[in-house]
Scaffold this motif. Sequence first.
Motif, PDB file in Angstrom:
ATOM      1  N   LEU A  69     -16.123   3.077  -2.295  1.00  0.00           N
ATOM      2  CA  LEU A  69     -14.944   2.924  -3.153  1.00  0.00           C
ATOM      3  C   LEU A  69     -14.050   4.159  -3.094  1.00  0.00           C
ATOM      4  O   LEU A  69     -12.819   4.046  -3.108  1.00  0.00           O
ATOM      5  CB  LEU A  69     -15.371   2.637  -4.595  1.00  0.00           C
ATOM      6  N   SER A  70     -14.660   5.334  -3.030  1.00  0.00           N
ATOM      7  CA  SER A  70     -13.896   6.570  -2.922  1.00  0.00           C
ATOM      8  C   SER A  70     -13.115   6.597  -1.617  1.00  0.00           C
ATOM      9  O   SER A  70     -11.931   6.961  -1.593  1.00  0.00           O
ATOM     10  CB  SER A  70     -14.841   7.769  -3.001  1.00  0.00           C
ATOM     11  N   LEU A  71     -13.751   6.189  -0.532  1.00  0.00           N
ATOM     12  CA  LEU A  71     -13.069   6.129   0.765  1.00  0.00           C
ATOM     13  C   LEU A  71     -11.922   5.138   0.720  1.00  0.00           C
ATOM     14  O   LEU A  71     -10.809   5.430   1.173  1.00  0.00           O
ATOM     15  CB  LEU A  71     -14.080   5.744   1.854  1.00  0.00           C
ATOM     16  N   GLU A  72     -12.184   3.962   0.143  1.00  0.00           N
ATOM     17  CA  GLU A  72     -11.142   2.936   0.027  1.00  0.00           C
ATOM     18  C   GLU A  72      -9.979   3.429  -0.841  1.00  0.00           C
ATOM     19  O   GLU A  72      -8.809   3.241  -0.506  1.00  0.00           O
ATOM     20  CB  GLU A  72     -11.761   1.674  -0.583  1.00  0.00           C
ATOM     21  N   TYR A  73     -10.326   4.083  -1.964  1.00  0.00           N
ATOM     22  CA  TYR A  73      -9.292   4.619  -2.845  1.00  0.00           C
ATOM     23  C   TYR A  73      -8.438   5.657  -2.109  1.00  0.00           C
ATOM     24  O   TYR A  73      -7.206   5.654  -2.197  1.00  0.00           O
ATOM     25  CB  TYR A  73      -9.926   5.252  -4.085  1.00  0.00           C
ATOM     26  N   ASN A  74      -9.106   6.560  -1.372  1.00  0.00           N
ATOM     27  CA  ASN A  74      -8.368   7.583  -0.634  1.00  0.00           C
ATOM     28  C   ASN A  74      -7.470   6.972   0.436  1.00  0.00           C
ATOM     29  O   ASN A  74      -6.352   7.442   0.667  1.00  0.00           O
ATOM     30  CB  ASN A  74      -9.330   8.595   0.000  1.00  0.00           C
ATOM     31  N   GLN A  75      -7.930   5.908   1.091  1.00  0.00           N
ATOM     32  CA  GLN A  75      -7.098   5.230   2.097  1.00  0.00           C
ATOM     33  C   GLN A  75      -5.876   4.592   1.444  1.00  0.00           C
ATOM     34  O   GLN A  75      -4.760   4.696   1.962  1.00  0.00           O
ATOM     35  CB  GLN A  75      -7.915   4.173   2.841  1.00  0.00           C
ATOM     36  N   VAL A  76      -6.075   3.943   0.301  1.00  0.00           N
ATOM     37  CA  VAL A  76      -4.947   3.316  -0.408  1.00  0.00           C
ATOM     38  C   VAL A  76      -3.974   4.392  -0.881  1.00  0.00           C
ATOM     39  O   VAL A  76      -2.746   4.247  -0.744  1.00  0.00           O
ATOM     40  CB  VAL A  76      -5.462   2.457  -1.592  1.00  0.00           C
ATOM     41  N   ARG A  77      -4.506   5.485  -1.430  1.00  0.00           N
ATOM     42  CA  ARG A  77      -3.649   6.582  -1.908  1.00  0.00           C
ATOM     43  C   ARG A  77      -2.878   7.194  -0.742  1.00  0.00           C
ATOM     44  O   ARG A  77      -1.666   7.438  -0.841  1.00  0.00           O
ATOM     45  CB  ARG A  77      -4.527   7.638  -2.597  1.00  0.00           C
ATOM     46  N   GLN A  78      -3.564   7.429   0.375  1.00  0.00           N
ATOM     47  CA  GLN A  78      -2.902   8.015   1.547  1.00  0.00           C
ATOM     48  C   GLN A  78      -1.820   7.071   2.074  1.00  0.00           C
ATOM     49  O   GLN A  78      -0.735   7.514   2.448  1.00  0.00           O
ATOM     50  CB  GLN A  78      -3.941   8.295   2.658  1.00  0.00           C
ATOM     51  N   SER A  79      -2.102   5.789   2.077  1.00  0.00           N
ATOM     52  CA  SER A  79      -1.096   4.839   2.562  1.00  0.00           C
ATOM     53  C   SER A  79       0.112   4.798   1.619  1.00  0.00           C
ATOM     54  O   SER A  79       1.256   4.688   2.070  1.00  0.00           O
ATOM     55  CB  SER A  79      -1.759   3.484   2.752  1.00  0.00           C
ATOM     56  N   ALA A  80      -0.120   4.942   0.300  1.00  0.00           N
ATOM     57  CA  ALA A  80       0.997   4.980  -0.652  1.00  0.00           C
ATOM     58  C   ALA A  80       1.824   6.244  -0.440  1.00  0.00           C
ATOM     59  O   ALA A  80       3.065   6.208  -0.476  1.00  0.00           O
ATOM     60  CB  ALA A  80       0.480   4.922  -2.086  1.00  0.00           C
ATOM     61  N   ILE A  81       1.160   7.372  -0.188  1.00  0.00           N
ATOM     62  CA  ILE A  81       1.879   8.636   0.080  1.00  0.00           C
ATOM     63  C   ILE A  81       2.693   8.510   1.357  1.00  0.00           C
ATOM     64  O   ILE A  81       3.868   8.901   1.412  1.00  0.00           O
ATOM     65  CB  ILE A  81       0.881   9.814   0.149  1.00  0.00           C
ATOM     66  N   THR A  82       2.080   7.942   2.394  1.00  0.00           N
ATOM     67  CA  THR A  82       2.785   7.760   3.666  1.00  0.00           C
ATOM     68  C   THR A  82       3.992   6.851   3.475  1.00  0.00           C
ATOM     69  O   THR A  82       5.070   7.119   4.019  1.00  0.00           O
ATOM     70  CB  THR A  82       1.829   7.166   4.730  1.00  0.00           C
ATOM     71  N   GLN A  83       3.818   5.797   2.687  1.00  0.00           N
ATOM     72  CA  GLN A  83       4.927   4.871   2.408  1.00  0.00           C
ATOM     73  C   GLN A  83       6.065   5.601   1.694  1.00  0.00           C
ATOM     74  O   GLN A  83       7.232   5.443   2.046  1.00  0.00           O
ATOM     75  CB  GLN A  83       4.423   3.695   1.549  1.00  0.00           C
ATOM     76  N   ILE A 106       6.727   8.864   1.747  1.00  0.00           N
ATOM     77  CA  ILE A 106       7.348   9.811   2.690  1.00  0.00           C
ATOM     78  C   ILE A 106       8.271   9.065   3.640  1.00  0.00           C
ATOM     79  O   ILE A 106       9.394   9.522   3.935  1.00  0.00           O
ATOM     80  CB  ILE A 106       6.264  10.607   3.457  1.00  0.00           C
ATOM     81  N   THR A 107       7.827   7.902   4.107  1.00  0.00           N
ATOM     82  CA  THR A 107       8.658   7.094   5.016  1.00  0.00           C
ATOM     83  C   THR A 107       9.939   6.666   4.311  1.00  0.00           C
ATOM     84  O   THR A 107      11.040   6.746   4.900  1.00  0.00           O
ATOM     85  CB  THR A 107       7.863   5.856   5.494  1.00  0.00           C
ATOM     86  N   GLU A 108       9.839   6.232   3.070  1.00  0.00           N
ATOM     87  CA  GLU A 108      11.018   5.807   2.325  1.00  0.00           C
ATOM     88  C   GLU A 108      11.968   6.977   2.083  1.00  0.00           C
ATOM     89  O   GLU A 108      13.188   6.841   2.184  1.00  0.00           O
ATOM     90  CB  GLU A 108      10.608   5.162   0.999  1.00  0.00           C
ATOM     91  N   ILE A 109      11.407   8.137   1.736  1.00  0.00           N
ATOM     92  CA  ILE A 109      12.240   9.319   1.479  1.00  0.00           C
ATOM     93  C   ILE A 109      12.955   9.740   2.750  1.00  0.00           C
ATOM     94  O   ILE A 109      14.161  10.020   2.745  1.00  0.00           O
ATOM     95  CB  ILE A 109      11.393  10.480   0.906  1.00  0.00           C
ATOM     96  N   SER A 110      12.209   9.782   3.873  1.00  0.00           N
ATOM     97  CA  SER A 110      12.855  10.211   5.121  1.00  0.00           C
ATOM     98  C   SER A 110      13.881   9.187   5.580  1.00  0.00           C
ATOM     99  O   SER A 110      14.946   9.545   6.115  1.00  0.00           O
ATOM    100  CB  SER A 110      11.823  10.489   6.218  1.00  0.00           C
ATOM    101  N   ALA A 111      13.619   7.878   5.359  1.00  0.00           N
ATOM    102  CA  ALA A 111      14.610   6.850   5.714  1.00  0.00           C
ATOM    103  C   ALA A 111      15.845   7.003   4.838  1.00  0.00           C
ATOM    104  O   ALA A 111      16.985   6.883   5.315  1.00  0.00           O
ATOM    105  CB  ALA A 111      14.001   5.464   5.548  1.00  0.00           C
ATOM    106  N   GLY A 112      15.639   7.301   3.559  1.00  0.00           N
ATOM    107  CA  GLY A 112      16.781   7.509   2.654  1.00  0.00           C
ATOM    108  C   GLY A 112      17.579   8.740   3.057  1.00  0.00           C
ATOM    109  O   GLY A 112      18.814   8.736   3.019  1.00  0.00           O
ATOM    110  N   ALA A 113      16.873   9.799   3.456  1.00  0.00           N
ATOM    111  CA  ALA A 113      17.561  11.030   3.891  1.00  0.00           C
ATOM    112  C   ALA A 113      18.359  10.769   5.150  1.00  0.00           C
ATOM    113  O   ALA A 113      19.492  11.251   5.301  1.00  0.00           O
ATOM    114  CB  ALA A 113      16.547  12.147   4.112  1.00  0.00           C
ATOM    115  N   LYS A 114      17.824  10.007   6.091  1.00  0.00           N
ATOM    116  CA  LYS A 114      18.540   9.667   7.328  1.00  0.00           C
ATOM    117  C   LYS A 114      19.791   8.865   7.006  1.00  0.00           C
ATOM    118  O   LYS A 114      20.855   9.098   7.580  1.00  0.00           O
ATOM    119  CB  LYS A 114      17.646   8.841   8.264  1.00  0.00           C
TER     120      LYS A 114
END
Length: 182
Positions: A148-162, A164-172
């Motif tokens: 569950l900890s691994l799954e939680y970390n993967q979900v959290r990392q994917s949310a962070i990546t999402q 960052i992607t949105e912020i960089s797309a907005g900045a572009k």
Amino acid sequence: VVGEYGRRCFAQRGIPVEQSFVYTAQNPTLERAREICGVLLDGYDSGALTEIFVIYTDMESRLASEARSTRLLPFHRTYFAAPAKEKAVTRAFEFQPSVEAVLDHLMPSYIAGFVYSALVDSFCAEQNARMAAMDAANRNAEELLSQLSLEYNQVRQSAITQEITEISAGAKAQRRSRKEGL
């Protein structure tokens, strides 16, 4: 029968129980063993019992327990065979006051001691089984927590990546709109 497990075992198989000792197997005492011994010897002396067997659980190792059946009465002479390394007895033993009196005193102590040993062995085997079950449950829980900890970390990392992607797309997009506006 001593203990709830034994009572249920005999009840499920339709085997009648002559006497059930109602106290739990959780606290074996020599007094309880003497009470059981008294009932067994009374039955044997009266002829109601021709053989006495004790069936109990014995710990083979930390991981394994085994059901044992031991005949207490009547004795078999092989129980008393001298080991090959011992010297043979050449003189007859003298018993004071008599063989019967010695056995009458010795038998209740022997039977009570064996019954007490069986009660303690069964109690230890039960506690060992409980500890093994709790250990297995603990290991399973730790494994589940790890997954569950691994799954939680993967979900959290994917949310962070999402994000960052949105912020960089907005900045572009902002940079593009500034370039077009100039």
